[in-house]
Write a protein that holds these residues in place. Structure first.
Motif, PDB file in Angstrom:
ATOM      1  N   ALA A   1      -9.324  -5.517   5.054  1.00 45.93           N
ATOM      2  CA  ALA A   1      -9.672  -5.120   6.421  1.00 45.93           C
ATOM      3  C   ALA A   1     -11.153  -5.322   6.769  1.00 45.93           C
ATOM      4  N   PRO A   2     -12.116  -4.895   5.917  1.00 45.49           N
ATOM      5  CA  PRO A   2     -13.525  -5.123   6.287  1.00 45.49           C
ATOM      6  C   PRO A   2     -13.892  -6.608   6.362  1.00 45.49           C
ATOM      7  N   ASN A   3     -13.264  -7.425   5.511  1.00 46.53           N
ATOM      8  CA  ASN A   3     -13.605  -8.848   5.476  1.00 46.53           C
ATOM      9  C   ASN A   3     -13.154  -9.604   6.723  1.00 46.53           C
ATOM     10  N   ILE A   4     -12.127  -9.080   7.405  1.00 48.31           N
ATOM     11  CA  ILE A   4     -11.648  -9.761   8.611  1.00 48.31           C
ATOM     12  C   ILE A   4     -12.106  -9.045   9.880  1.00 48.31           C
ATOM     13  N   GLY A   5     -13.001  -8.073   9.718  1.00 52.30           N
ATOM     14  CA  GLY A   5     -13.582  -7.407  10.872  1.00 52.30           C
ATOM     15  C   GLY A   5     -12.726  -6.318  11.482  1.00 52.30           C
ATOM     16  N   LEU A   6     -11.675  -5.902  10.795  1.00 51.01           N
ATOM     17  CA  LEU A   6     -10.791  -4.869  11.330  1.00 51.01           C
ATOM     18  C   LEU A   6     -11.372  -3.473  11.161  1.00 51.01           C
ATOM     19  N   ALA A   7     -12.181  -3.281  10.107  1.00 50.97           N
ATOM     20  CA  ALA A   7     -12.710  -1.949   9.827  1.00 50.97           C
ATOM     21  C   ALA A   7     -14.060  -2.052   9.139  1.00 50.97           C
ATOM     22  N   ASP A   8     -14.801  -0.927   9.190  1.00 41.54           N
ATOM     23  CA  ASP A   8     -16.104  -0.849   8.514  1.00 41.54           C
ATOM     24  C   ASP A   8     -15.957  -0.382   7.069  1.00 41.54           C
ATOM     25  N   GLY A   9     -14.819   0.224   6.753  1.00 40.66           N
ATOM     26  CA  GLY A   9     -14.558   0.727   5.415  1.00 40.66           C
ATOM     27  C   GLY A   9     -13.077   0.993   5.260  1.00 40.66           C
ATOM     28  N   ILE A  10     -12.688   1.400   4.072  1.00 40.37           N
ATOM     29  CA  ILE A  10     -11.277   1.661   3.821  1.00 40.37           C
ATOM     30  C   ILE A  10     -11.099   2.980   3.074  1.00 40.37           C
ATOM     31  N   CYS A  11      -9.873   3.467   3.108  1.00 38.06           N
ATOM     32  CA  CYS A  11      -9.463   4.602   2.289  1.00 38.06           C
ATOM     33  C   CYS A  11      -8.177   4.167   1.597  1.00 38.06           C
ATOM     34  N   ASP A  12      -8.208   4.083   0.256  1.00 38.11           N
ATOM     35  CA  ASP A  12      -7.041   3.551  -0.449  1.00 38.11           C
ATOM     36  C   ASP A  12      -6.990   4.104  -1.869  1.00 38.11           C
ATOM     37  N   LEU A  13      -5.854   3.885  -2.522  1.00 40.48           N
ATOM     38  CA  LEU A  13      -5.716   4.298  -3.909  1.00 40.48           C
ATOM     39  C   LEU A  13      -6.538   3.393  -4.809  1.00 40.48           C
ATOM     40  N   VAL A  14      -7.191   3.990  -5.788  1.00 41.27           N
ATOM     41  CA  VAL A  14      -8.025   3.252  -6.727  1.00 41.27           C
ATOM     42  C   VAL A  14      -7.619   3.648  -8.139  1.00 41.27           C
ATOM     43  N   SER A  15      -7.439   2.654  -8.997  1.00 44.77           N
ATOM     44  CA  SER A  15      -7.162   2.928 -10.401  1.00 44.77           C
ATOM     45  C   SER A  15      -8.340   2.461 -11.245  1.00 44.77           C
ATOM     46  N   SER A  16      -8.439   1.176 -11.482  1.00 44.58           N
ATOM     47  CA  SER A  16      -9.566   0.643 -12.252  1.00 44.58           C
ATOM     48  C   SER A  16     -10.747   0.272 -11.366  1.00 44.58           C
ATOM     49  N   GLY A  17     -10.498  -0.004 -10.090  1.00 44.15           N
ATOM     50  CA  GLY A  17     -11.563  -0.434  -9.193  1.00 44.15           C
ATOM     51  C   GLY A  17     -11.715  -1.938  -9.121  1.00 44.15           C
ATOM     52  N   SER A  18     -10.898  -2.667  -9.889  1.00 45.16           N
ATOM     53  CA  SER A  18     -11.038  -4.130  -9.926  1.00 45.16           C
ATOM     54  C   SER A  18     -10.680  -4.770  -8.589  1.00 45.16           C
ATOM     55  N   THR A  19      -9.686  -4.217  -7.883  1.00 45.68           N
ATOM     56  CA  THR A  19      -9.298  -4.782  -6.591  1.00 45.68           C
ATOM     57  C   THR A  19     -10.421  -4.622  -5.569  1.00 45.68           C
ATOM     58  N   LEU A  20     -11.089  -3.478  -5.591  1.00 45.83           N
ATOM     59  CA  LEU A  20     -12.235  -3.278  -4.701  1.00 45.83           C
ATOM     60  C   LEU A  20     -13.316  -4.313  -4.994  1.00 45.83           C
ATOM     61  N   PHE A  21     -13.616  -4.489  -6.269  1.00 47.93           N
ATOM     62  CA  PHE A  21     -14.669  -5.423  -6.677  1.00 47.93           C
ATOM     63  C   PHE A  21     -14.354  -6.848  -6.206  1.00 47.93           C
ATOM     64  N   LYS A  22     -13.088  -7.250  -6.372  1.00 53.29           N
ATOM     65  CA  LYS A  22     -12.695  -8.613  -5.981  1.00 53.29           C
ATOM     66  C   LYS A  22     -12.842  -8.836  -4.477  1.00 53.29           C
ATOM     67  N   ASN A  23     -12.748  -7.755  -3.704  1.00 51.54           N
ATOM     68  CA  ASN A  23     -12.847  -7.865  -2.251  1.00 51.54           C
ATOM     69  C   ASN A  23     -14.231  -7.472  -1.724  1.00 51.54           C
ATOM     70  N   GLY A  24     -15.211  -7.413  -2.609  1.00 51.98           N
ATOM     71  CA  GLY A  24     -16.585  -7.146  -2.196  1.00 51.98           C
ATOM     72  C   GLY A  24     -16.820  -5.729  -1.708  1.00 51.98           C
ATOM     73  N   LEU A  25     -16.042  -4.757  -2.226  1.00 50.33           N
ATOM     74  CA  LEU A  25     -16.170  -3.365  -1.799  1.00 50.33           C
ATOM     75  C   LEU A  25     -16.662  -2.491  -2.941  1.00 50.33           C
ATOM     76  N   THR A  26     -17.252  -1.377  -2.581  1.00 48.72           N
ATOM     77  CA  THR A  26     -17.683  -0.411  -3.578  1.00 48.72           C
ATOM     78  C   THR A  26     -17.215   0.983  -3.182  1.00 48.72           C
TER      79      THR A  26
END
Length: 286
Positions: A147-172
């Motif tokens: 969502a942030p990468n396509i301009g839909l949102a400034d941030g997200i709220c989602d389930l996190v386990s290892s955090g690798s998916t966030l990292f791959k999408n440029g999120l922290t």
């Protein structure tokens, strides 16, 4: 044939695998044919319903299923009237807020006036209201991280386990909303007959979980060190002490929790313990 307890589990994915695994560890054999929507146990009055994860709380509240294995996050998000009976120790994750990694994040005030994408609008809204934050929520399903990468949102709220998916999408990850694991839930109006079956199942589950969280410990020690070691060694009641063939020595047996493991081992060695063995426990009936 008799009454059967109906349990709902996720129809696909890791939660399904772990749910069926704990039932197997409880000694329950289930015929799991390919693409079945329900299956019965051979040796326990239990019927398994394979359902979509997000639908499970509604089915249990409505009494279609008597009990279910489902993530705490889903129970909280769906806001259904259910009894949470037991946390099961698997499928652990957290619901968290994340922003693009190039954002200069300086605290919750950052989110005021921002747009947030999530598949968990109720949980997010509760968190925002608790912290007096005014945000625009975009409810989406699927890949929230994009969502942030396509301009839909400034941030997200989602389930996190290892955090690798966030990292791959440029999120922290910047804020944790809640932590979750699989749990056993039940319909609040379960019948007395099914409640009795549930008690039997819950007893087995607690025995399996207790075994996972504890280890059996054996050690040798000089007899003059036994009192010091017993002060260190935790146990269900008191350690078992048996004489060894070697004069002046004994073997001590007890149970320690996983969380106490290394701290206790260090103390035992300092107290004179030798030949320490740690053995997994398959079942632990309390």
């Amino acid at each position: 044939m008799g009454e059967k307890l109906k349990i709902a589990v996720q129809k696909s994915g890791r939660l399904k695998e772990d749910s069926l695994k704990i039932l197997k560890e409880c000694g329950i054999s289930i015929d799991n044919g390919k693409d079945q929507l329900k299956a019965s146990a051979f040796n326990f009055p239990l019927e398994v319903l394979y359902l979509r994860n997000s639908d499970i709380p509604q089915y249990v509240e409505d009494g279609v299923a008597d009990i279910a294995i489902v993530g705490e996050n889903v129970v909280i998000e769906k806001q259904k009237e259910l009894d949470v009976l037991q946390k099961l120790g698997f499928s652990k994750c957290r619901l968290a807020m994340a922003v693009p990694k190039d954002v200069d994040y300086n605290g919750l005030e950052y989110f005021n006036g921002k747009k947030l994408a999530t598949s968990y609008p109720n949980s997010l809204r509760q968190f925002l209201d608790t912290n007096n934050l005014d945000c625009e929520i975009h409810e989406i399903s699927g890949s929230v991280e994009i969502a942030p990468n396509i301009g839909l949102a400034d941030g997200i709220c989602d389930l996190v386990s290892s955090g690798s998916t966030l990292f791959k999408n440029g999120l922290t990850e910047v804020e944790e909303i809640l932590v979750s694991e699989a749990c056993l839930v039940a319909n609040k109006n379960i019948s007395n007959l099914k409640s009795a079956i549930l008690d039997r199942l819950l007893f087995r589950m607690k025995s399996v979980l207790a075994a996972k969280n504890n280890k059996y410990i054996l050690l040798n020690a000089p007899n003059d060190k036994i009192d010091d070691i017993i002060k260190v060694l935790p146990g269900m009641n008191s350690p078992t002490v048996m004489p060894l063939a070697k004069d002046g020595w004994s073997s001590l047996h007890s149970v320690i929790t996983e969380s106490d493991f290394w701290g206790v081992i260090d103390q035992l060695k300092l107290s004179g313990a030798e030949g320490i063995l740690i053995i997994p426990i398959q079942k632990m009936v309390l």
